[in-house]
Motif scaffolding. Structure first.
Motif, mmCIF file in Angstrom:
data_model
loop_
_atom_site.group_PDB
_atom_site.id
_atom_site.type_symbol
_atom_site.label_atom_id
_atom_site.label_comp_id
_atom_site.label_asym_id
_atom_site.label_seq_id
_atom_site.Cartn_x
_atom_site.Cartn_y
_atom_site.Cartn_z
ATOM 1 N N ASP A 44 -9.769 7.589 -7.789
ATOM 2 C CA ASP A 44 -8.941 8.459 -6.946
ATOM 3 C C ASP A 44 -9.599 9.821 -6.756
ATOM 4 N N ARG B 191 -2.572 8.176 0.887
ATOM 5 C CA ARG B 191 -3.941 8.720 0.890
ATOM 6 C C ARG B 191 -4.512 8.697 2.300
ATOM 7 N N GLY C 101 -5.097 5.875 -4.729
ATOM 8 C CA GLY C 101 -5.534 5.964 -3.338
ATOM 9 C C GLY C 101 -6.265 4.724 -2.856
ATOM 10 N N ALA C 102 -6.932 4.046 -3.758
ATOM 11 C CA ALA C 102 -7.717 2.883 -3.351
ATOM 12 C C ALA C 102 -6.827 1.647 -3.264
ATOM 13 N N GLN D 114 -13.366 5.844 3.246
ATOM 14 C CA GLN D 114 -12.746 7.171 3.142
ATOM 15 C C GLN D 114 -13.665 8.219 3.784
ATOM 16 N N GLU E 276 -14.034 1.349 -0.510
ATOM 17 C CA GLU E 276 -12.979 2.315 -0.221
ATOM 18 C C GLU E 276 -13.549 3.723 -0.096
ATOM 19 N N GLU F 160 0.824 -1.219 0.000
ATOM 20 C CA GLU F 160 0.000 0.000 0.000
ATOM 21 C C GLU F 160 0.855 1.264 0.000
ATOM 22 N N SER G 20 -1.964 4.083 -1.550
ATOM 23 C CA SER G 20 -3.142 4.154 -0.688
ATOM 24 C C SER G 20 -2.768 4.449 0.768
#
Lengths: 247, 330
Positions: free
Chosen positions: B149, A86, B91-92, B105, B101, A78, A83
């Motif tokens: 994203d 993030r 991001g995922a 989030q 996700e 990750e 991620s």
């Protein structure tokens, strides 16, 4: 704004979710210690139920040790994909990221512990439920700390992933052997017992053995609690620091 | 706890050193609410490092930065709550499903389960992810992942959105798509947007303000049009039938910054298109009618070239096919 508990739950349930879609990995990890137990327990000398009383808590501790030391390995991927970054930008509390991920590794271990106990019942194994539950709390504290350290290790090794495995593997077995999980330390030489006295896991294992048999009011319970809390606090401190300093 | 009114981003002497490297070397920046700003510069110029400091990912070595009214070092949680960030990666999580996700989030930003679920559905719809939202992220195409994203970055409807190289690695169609989404977002919600890019056309067409960064410093900061007018200007290219005519034309236009090259006369000027009719008229009355005329408007690359002596050129003739940036010494 959220609380630490809510944040931990967010991280934990996110981590657990892929397992729900892919239960096969859980089944594999559950069976592993049973195989180990089946092949190792017959080698134990003396009365079987007595041997299991000594051995079962050790196996459960071992599973948690292995699982929580792996916390960082899922993270490595990750970190690469982005991620993790993030999640660092979200307002999630940093300790929640550590605790949530460590818990994901050890909660399946609770189910595993129950399975081991059930499998051992026909062989005359008996345990104290209350003691065992307290034992699991102590084990969770230790595992969260170790999981956080594993997380920090993954952050430190993000540019050379092999380093994560080198360090994890190098430390795992000394910690395991110096805790008297597989073989008792009592018969060992003085230097070995001295080394073991610096190993917090050793106090956790001693506490687990006493608690699983129902000896709750023992000094081992206190030393086990203290050792687990110390590892937990140290791990979280190091983990949060690593996150804040990671570039 | 109240955010200070006024600027969305304000930095003073923002600096980041990595050992001996001055990645960001004293940046003063002010971004007002609702602005769409592009940080433009070559790889290693310090764009991403600047963004990482503004999004609390790394602490500055020196200087200060206030984002959405809060200090990025002392009030990290408040900053994080108010910003969205779409980084260079995905991001995922690859083993997760997109919708899950998005919901987690939302939970990370303190949204309840139901609002998070509803908002996720809304974003899935508006970003055209309906068919893939319940598939494993690892099976999604690059363009789909990028849209996911974007959805992740927008889940909590942030007042300020950071995008780090949002269109790198996307094909031209997906790039255009993404730019459209960003512009729509701004039009509909007035979101302040800060993006980094090394795509010249992207900075040119999207941002009303371009901040040119090189060697960790801001070397220019203005609208694309003004940057071009101020630093480069236009070139008027006049073609003639013979070299003699070209030379004669250059003499006729002696007051101008003109250079003959063979049958071609290059004139550097401001506001090129408005000058052409008068220019042609002058030449005609001098008996030197031009055979062809072309006005070359400068690109942001010309601006970068003028400012640094280097070209910020994308490799190859077709920039779309080769997204990697290349620093060319000239």
């Amino acid at each position: 704004m959220t609380s630490l508990v809510a944040d931990t739950r967010t991280v934990f349930s996110r981590e657990l979710r892929p397992l729900r879609y892919d239960p096969f990995t859980i089944i594999i990890s559950m069976v592993q210690p049973l195989v180990f137990l089946a092949l190792f327990a017959p080698l134990l000398p003396g009365d079987k139920s007595e041997a299991l009383r000594w051995f079962v808590p050790g196996i459960i501790v071992m599973s948690c040790l292995f699982a929580s030391s792996m916390t960082g390995s899922n993270l490595l991927f990750e970190i690469q994909t982005g991620s993790h970054e993030r999640m660092l930008v979200t307002p999630l509390r940093r300790p929640a990221l550590l605790i949530g991920r460590a818990l994901k590794e050890i909660v399946p271990m609770v189910a595993q512990a129950a399975l081991i106990v059930v499998v051992c019942l026909p062989f005359g194994y008996r345990l104290s439920v209350g003691g065992a539950l307290l034992g699991l709390v102590i084990l969770a504290g230790f595992s969260i700390g170790l999981g956080a350290l594993s997380y920090a290790l993954a952050l430190a090794a993000k540019h050379q992933e092999w380093m994560f495995w080198v360090v994890q593997q190098t430390l795992l077995f000394p910690i395991l052997l110096l805790a008297g999980v597989l073989l008792p330390l009592d018969g060992g030489p003085g230097w070995l017992r001295t080394l073991a006295s610096f190993n917090p896991l050793r106090y956790v294992v001693d506490a687990e053995r006493a608690l699983f048999t129902g000896d709750i009011w023992q000094s081992t319970t206190v030393t086990g609690l203290v050792a687990a809390a110390a590892v937990g606090a140290f791990g979280l401190f190091v983990g949060v620091r690593a996150m804040n300093r990671s570039t | 706890m109240k955010p200070s009114v006024g600027h969305m981003i304000e930095t003073r002497g923002l600096t980041k050193h990595f050992k001996d490297v001055r990645a960001v070397d004293g940046i003063d920046l002010t971004v007002a609410r609702g602005e769409l700003v592009a940080l433009l510069g070559p790889n290693g110029a310090g764009k991403s490092t600047t963004l990482r400091m503004l999004t609390t990912l790394i602490p500055p070595t020196a200087g200060t930065a206030t984002v959405a009214g809060f200090d990025v070092v002392r009030r990290q949680r408040e900053v994080r709550q108010r910003i969205g960030y779409i980084g260079q990666g995905n991001g995922a999580g690859h083993s997760q499903r997109g919708r899950d996700e998005l919901i987690s989030q939302g939970r990370a930003y303190g949204m309840g389960v139901r609002p998070a679920r509803a908002r996720a559905a809304e974003l899935i719809e508006s970003l055209g992810l309906g068919e893939v939202a319940d598939r494993k992220v690892a099976t999604l195409s690059g363009g789909q992942r990028r849209r996911l994203d974007i959805a992740m970055g927008l889940i909590h409807a942030p007042e300020l959105l950071f995008l780090d190289e949002p269109s790198t690695g996307l094909d031209p169609q997906n790039r255009a798509n993404l730019q459209e989404h960003i512009l729509r977002l701004r039009a509909e919600h007035g979101t302040t947007i800060v993006l980094t890019t090394h795509y010249l056309d992207e900075a040119d067409s999207m941002a009303e303000r371009v901040i040119v960064v090189d060697h960790g410093r801001v070397i220019a900061d203005d609208s694309p049009a003004r940057l071009k007018a101020e630093h480069v200007g236009d070139t008027i290219l006049l073609g003639f039938d013979s070299e003699q005519e070209t030379t004669a034309a250059a003499a006729t236009l002696s007051g101008r910054d003109s250079h003959p090259y063979g049958k071609e006369l290059r004139i550097r000027t401001q506001g090129g298109p408005r000058q052409v009719p008068g220019l042609l008229e002058d030449l005609r009355s001098a008996g030197l009618p031009a055979a062809s005329v072309e006005v070359i408007r400068p690109t942001l690359d010309d601006v970068f070239l003028t400012l640094t002596g280097r070209s910020l050129r994308e490799g190859g003739a077709n920039a779309d096919r080769q997204p990697a940036v290349e620093l060319v010494e000239v």
